[in-house]
Motif scaffolding. Structure first.
Motif, mmCIF file in Angstrom:
data_model
loop_
_atom_site.group_PDB
_atom_site.id
_atom_site.type_symbol
_atom_site.label_atom_id
_atom_site.label_comp_id
_atom_site.label_asym_id
_atom_site.label_seq_id
_atom_site.Cartn_x
_atom_site.Cartn_y
_atom_site.Cartn_z
ATOM 1 N N GLU A 40 0.825 -1.210 0.000
ATOM 2 C CA GLU A 40 0.000 0.000 0.000
ATOM 3 C C GLU A 40 0.860 1.261 0.000
ATOM 4 N N GLU A 41 1.931 1.256 0.789
ATOM 5 C CA GLU A 41 2.806 2.428 0.857
ATOM 6 C C GLU A 41 3.503 2.679 -0.488
ATOM 7 N N VAL A 42 3.854 1.611 -1.189
ATOM 8 C CA VAL A 42 4.491 1.767 -2.501
ATOM 9 C C VAL A 42 3.528 2.429 -3.482
ATOM 10 N N TYR A 43 2.280 2.010 -3.464
ATOM 11 C CA TYR A 43 1.297 2.614 -4.376
ATOM 12 C C TYR A 43 1.070 4.087 -4.038
ATOM 13 N N GLU A 44 1.056 4.418 -2.754
ATOM 14 C CA GLU A 44 0.890 5.818 -2.363
ATOM 15 C C GLU A 44 2.107 6.636 -2.783
ATOM 16 N N LEU A 45 3.291 6.040 -2.706
ATOM 17 C CA LEU A 45 4.496 6.713 -3.171
ATOM 18 C C LEU A 45 4.422 6.954 -4.677
ATOM 19 N N ALA A 51 2.321 12.731 -9.263
ATOM 20 C CA ALA A 51 1.743 14.063 -9.045
ATOM 21 C C ALA A 51 2.823 15.142 -9.022
ATOM 22 N N GLY A 52 4.089 14.739 -8.940
ATOM 23 C CA GLY A 52 5.179 15.706 -8.869
ATOM 24 C C GLY A 52 5.180 16.500 -7.576
ATOM 25 N N ASP A 53 4.653 15.886 -6.509
ATOM 26 C CA ASP A 53 4.522 16.560 -5.215
ATOM 27 C C ASP A 53 5.680 16.138 -4.305
ATOM 28 N N ASP A 54 6.691 16.983 -4.199
ATOM 29 C CA ASP A 54 7.872 16.633 -3.408
ATOM 30 C C ASP A 54 7.561 16.445 -1.930
ATOM 31 N N GLN A 55 6.692 17.275 -1.397
ATOM 32 C CA GLN A 55 6.352 17.167 0.024
ATOM 33 C C GLN A 55 5.658 15.838 0.302
ATOM 34 N N GLU A 59 7.014 12.416 2.447
ATOM 35 C CA GLU A 59 6.207 11.767 3.485
ATOM 36 C C GLU A 59 6.000 10.289 3.178
ATOM 37 N N GLU A 60 5.682 9.971 1.905
ATOM 38 C CA GLU A 60 5.435 8.582 1.540
ATOM 39 C C GLU A 60 6.706 7.745 1.589
#
Length: 250
Positions: A40-45, A51-55, A59-60
């Motif tokens: 699950e964490e890999v998919y969220e990463l 999304a190109g969201d560094d923040q 976190e992920e």
């Protein structure tokens, strides 16, 4: 004053969470109960990366690191291994498998890098319980069906075990993507699981490839006559009267 290592702080926090005075939820976990959390964490990463969201990515990555640290703490409690051993193992592996960087080996292409990597990996595992006698070994069985099929096709092609034929014509990527979606939609409309169908077929092809590998005979995997290639789908659409066209899948 030397700043405390963030990774050491994380290891201490994890040990405290697992201690007798720690968190009840963390204390009742084991490797099996946690195994899908990492997925699950890999998919969220992946979502954060796309999304190109560094923040969000930072976190992920931390959440994924937590899974590594959690499993290391569990293993340490069992006397199996700890985080230091895991980190040392991957460091040594990277050095061994990059002799063109850390040694005297010379390479002229990425293909040579991969070829060296595979040879070194085979040598490392030879004679161990984790030896991979087959060129098809090493594909995780829990991969999603399409990704597993890709991995199998790649290994079979690179080792000369199979010639994957695409049928007539060379489809564009967009056409092939649409064809994959349409086949999944058609399976769903019939009450079938496209995931399960592909997983089952991939296992059948893998068994056949392994039989051919043992007998040193290459296997040709043609496009199935029962499954239209993108070029056939396009040709059939163009030949239909306008009034008979199907409505798009919603």
């Amino acid at each position: 004053m030397i700043k405390n290592s963030a990774i050491n702080d994380l290891l201490k926090v994890m040990a405290r969470l697992r201690s007798p005075t720690g968190c009840p939820w963390d204390r009742e976990q084991d490797h099996m109960t946690l195994r899908f959390h990492a997925v699950e964490e890999v998919y969220e990463l992946m979502d954060a990366i796309e999304a190109g969201d560094d923040q969000e990515m930072a976190e992920e990555l931390g959440d994924l690191l937590l899974q590594v640290v959690f499993h290391c703490q569990l293993a340490k409690e069992r006397g199996a291994f700890d985080f230091d051993r895991v980190a040392r193992h991957i460091t040594d592996k990277l050095i061994r498998r990059h002799p063109h960087v850390f040694g005297d080996a010379k390479v002229k292409s990425v293909d040579q890098v991969w070829a060296n990597w595979e040879k070194i990996k085979q040598a490392e595992k030879h004679g161990t319980p984790h030896a991979r006698p087959s060129a098809l070994d090493g594909i995780p069985k829990h991969l999603p069906a399409l990704l597993r099929a890709e991995k199998l096709a790649k290994k079979a092609r690179k080792t000369g075990l199979a010639v994957i034929k695409s049928g007539r014509g060379v489809p564009k990527k967009s056409e092939l993507g649409r064809a994959l979606f349409e086949m999944a939609a058609r399976a769903q409309a019939r009450g079938w699981s496209a995931e399960e169908l592909l997983r089952r077929t991939t296992l059948q092809i893998e068994r056949e490839l392994r039989r051919r590998e043992r007998s040193h005979v290459g296997l040709s995997v043609p496009a199935s006559p029962r499954i239209r290639t993108p070029s056939k789908i396009r040709a059939r659409r163009q030949s239909r009267p306008a009034k008979s066209r199907q409505q798009p899948v919603r």
